[in-house]
Scaffold this motif. Structure first.
Motif, PDB file in Angstrom:
ATOM      1  N   ALA A 207      -3.371  -5.420   6.547  1.00  0.00           N
ATOM      2  CA  ALA A 207      -1.934  -5.614   6.332  1.00  0.00           C
ATOM      3  C   ALA A 207      -1.639  -7.043   5.888  1.00  0.00           C
ATOM      4  O   ALA A 207      -0.796  -7.260   5.004  1.00  0.00           O
ATOM      5  N   VAL A 208      -2.325  -8.024   6.465  1.00  0.00           N
ATOM      6  CA  VAL A 208      -2.157  -9.420   6.062  1.00  0.00           C
ATOM      7  C   VAL A 208      -2.569  -9.584   4.602  1.00  0.00           C
ATOM      8  O   VAL A 208      -1.872 -10.231   3.814  1.00  0.00           O
ATOM      9  N   ALA A 209      -3.684  -8.991   4.237  1.00  0.00           N
ATOM     10  CA  ALA A 209      -4.154  -9.069   2.850  1.00  0.00           C
ATOM     11  C   ALA A 209      -3.135  -8.435   1.901  1.00  0.00           C
ATOM     12  O   ALA A 209      -2.773  -9.029   0.879  1.00  0.00           O
ATOM     13  N   LYS A 210      -2.672  -7.241   2.231  1.00  0.00           N
ATOM     14  CA  LYS A 210      -1.686  -6.569   1.386  1.00  0.00           C
ATOM     15  C   LYS A 210      -0.417  -7.391   1.231  1.00  0.00           C
ATOM     16  O   LYS A 210       0.129  -7.501   0.136  1.00  0.00           O
ATOM     17  N   ALA A 211       0.063  -7.984   2.328  1.00  0.00           N
ATOM     18  CA  ALA A 211       1.291  -8.773   2.299  1.00  0.00           C
ATOM     19  C   ALA A 211       1.159 -10.003   1.401  1.00  0.00           C
ATOM     20  O   ALA A 211       2.154 -10.527   0.916  1.00  0.00           O
ATOM     21  N   ASN A 212      -0.084 -10.436   1.177  1.00  0.00           N
ATOM     22  CA  ASN A 212      -0.336 -11.604   0.346  1.00  0.00           C
ATOM     23  C   ASN A 212      -0.974 -11.255  -0.996  1.00  0.00           C
ATOM     24  O   ASN A 212      -1.551 -12.113  -1.657  1.00  0.00           O
ATOM     25  N   ASN A 213      -0.869  -9.984  -1.383  1.00  0.00           N
ATOM     26  CA  ASN A 213      -1.383  -9.494  -2.671  1.00  0.00           C
ATOM     27  C   ASN A 213      -2.872  -9.756  -2.871  1.00  0.00           C
ATOM     28  O   ASN A 213      -3.317 -10.066  -3.968  1.00  0.00           O
ATOM     29  N   ILE A 214      -3.631  -9.646  -1.786  1.00  0.00           N
ATOM     30  CA  ILE A 214      -5.083  -9.770  -1.837  1.00  0.00           C
ATOM     31  C   ILE A 214      -5.639  -8.363  -1.714  1.00  0.00           C
ATOM     32  O   ILE A 214      -5.386  -7.675  -0.724  1.00  0.00           O
ATOM     33  N   VAL A 215      -6.374  -7.952  -2.721  1.00  0.00           N
ATOM     34  CA  VAL A 215      -6.837  -6.562  -2.775  1.00  0.00           C
ATOM     35  C   VAL A 215      -8.208  -6.420  -2.123  1.00  0.00           C
ATOM     36  O   VAL A 215      -9.224  -6.806  -2.687  1.00  0.00           O
ATOM     37  N   ILE A 216      -8.200  -5.891  -0.908  1.00  0.00           N
ATOM     38  CA  ILE A 216      -9.434  -5.499  -0.227  1.00  0.00           C
ATOM     39  C   ILE A 216      -9.531  -3.990  -0.392  1.00  0.00           C
ATOM     40  O   ILE A 216      -8.568  -3.278  -0.090  1.00  0.00           O
ATOM     41  N   PRO A 217     -10.654  -3.477  -0.879  1.00  0.00           N
ATOM     42  CA  PRO A 217     -10.766  -2.021  -1.054  1.00  0.00           C
ATOM     43  C   PRO A 217     -10.540  -1.287   0.260  1.00  0.00           C
ATOM     44  O   PRO A 217     -10.975  -1.744   1.315  1.00  0.00           O
ATOM     45  N   PHE A 218      -9.855  -0.171   0.195  1.00  0.00           N
ATOM     46  CA  PHE A 218      -9.644   0.653   1.380  1.00  0.00           C
ATOM     47  C   PHE A 218      -9.375   2.078   0.926  1.00  0.00           C
ATOM     48  O   PHE A 218      -9.019   2.323  -0.222  1.00  0.00           O
ATOM     49  N   GLN A 219      -9.557   3.008   1.858  1.00  0.00           N
ATOM     50  CA  GLN A 219      -9.242   4.400   1.586  1.00  0.00           C
ATOM     51  C   GLN A 219      -8.417   4.975   2.722  1.00  0.00           C
ATOM     52  O   GLN A 219      -7.221   5.121   2.588  1.00  0.00           O
ATOM     53  N   CYS A 220      -9.034   5.247   3.852  1.00  0.00           N
ATOM     54  CA  CYS A 220      -8.342   5.997   4.910  1.00  0.00           C
ATOM     55  C   CYS A 220      -7.373   5.147   5.734  1.00  0.00           C
ATOM     56  O   CYS A 220      -6.422   5.676   6.291  1.00  0.00           O
ATOM     57  N   GLN A 221      -7.621   3.843   5.869  1.00  0.00           N
ATOM     58  CA  GLN A 221      -6.842   2.923   6.703  1.00  0.00           C
ATOM     59  C   GLN A 221      -6.830   3.331   8.183  1.00  0.00           C
ATOM     60  O   GLN A 221      -5.948   2.939   8.934  1.00  0.00           O
ATOM     61  N   ASP A 222      -7.802   4.137   8.580  1.00  0.00           N
ATOM     62  CA  ASP A 222      -7.834   4.645   9.948  1.00  0.00           C
ATOM     63  C   ASP A 222      -9.146   4.334  10.657  1.00  0.00           C
ATOM     64  O   ASP A 222      -9.388   4.826  11.743  1.00  0.00           O
ATOM     65  N   GLY A 223     -10.029   3.557  10.034  1.00  0.00           N
ATOM     66  CA  GLY A 223     -11.274   3.167  10.687  1.00  0.00           C
ATOM     67  C   GLY A 223     -12.384   4.194  10.622  1.00  0.00           C
ATOM     68  O   GLY A 223     -13.375   4.073  11.322  1.00  0.00           O
ATOM     69  N   GLU A 224     -12.227   5.199   9.770  1.00  0.00           N
ATOM     70  CA  GLU A 224     -13.227   6.258   9.727  1.00  0.00           C
ATOM     71  C   GLU A 224     -14.128   6.230   8.494  1.00  0.00           C
ATOM     72  O   GLU A 224     -15.222   6.765   8.536  1.00  0.00           O
ATOM     73  N   CYS A 225     -13.691   5.607   7.397  1.00  0.00           N
ATOM     74  CA  CYS A 225     -14.478   5.708   6.166  1.00  0.00           C
ATOM     75  C   CYS A 225     -15.373   4.494   5.902  1.00  0.00           C
ATOM     76  O   CYS A 225     -16.371   4.609   5.207  1.00  0.00           O
TER      77      CYS A 225
END
Length: 127
Positions: free
Chosen positions: A29-47
């Motif tokens: 969330a911190v990265a997103k709020a600062n326009n830093i693109v960290i790859p993600f998919q599920c956002q739930d800790g499973e992938c």
């Protein structure tokens, strides 16, 4: 406040941002709020797609950082959290180097967050 420095091949240079420690927002969330693109998919800790390497900066010992059960399982399955490292994490409160950005809660400490720019790809620990 915590200084969070992001480093990855998709960034032209390292970017340091201030994060409110303990606000229960994740590192993703911190990265997103600062326009830093960290790859993600599920956002739930499973992938495991938001795999990061966290290095604690400064002279103070790292604070105990709780791993969620999902994060423990995902990191273990992906070979990033051995039984020995898990025991050290739980018994000695020593955080492991690899985490998931969607599960990591920022604490009151300065950290370097390294990511590869590709979902689930390992960051080289030898650097």
């Amino acid at each position: 406040m915590a200084n969070v420095t992001f480093s990855g091949p998709t960034l032209s240079k390292n970017i340091t941002v201030y994060a409110v420690a303990g606000d229960n927002g994740t590192l993703l969330a911190v990265a997103k709020a600062n326009n830093i693109v960290i790859p993600f998919q599920c956002q739930d800790g499973e992938c495991g797609s938001c795999l990061i390497k966290v290095t604690h900066l400064g002279d103070n010992a790292p604070k105990a950082i709780h791993l969620t059960d999902k994060e423990k399982l995902t990191l273990s399955v992906n070979g990033k959290l051995s039984k020995e490292l898990l025991a050290k994490t739980e018994v000695e409160d020593m955080p492991p180097p690899f985490r998931l950005a969607c599960q990591y809660i920022v604490r009151d400490e300065d950290i370097l967050v390294e990511f590869s720019g590709e979902a689930g790809v390992e960051i080289d620990l030898r650097r």
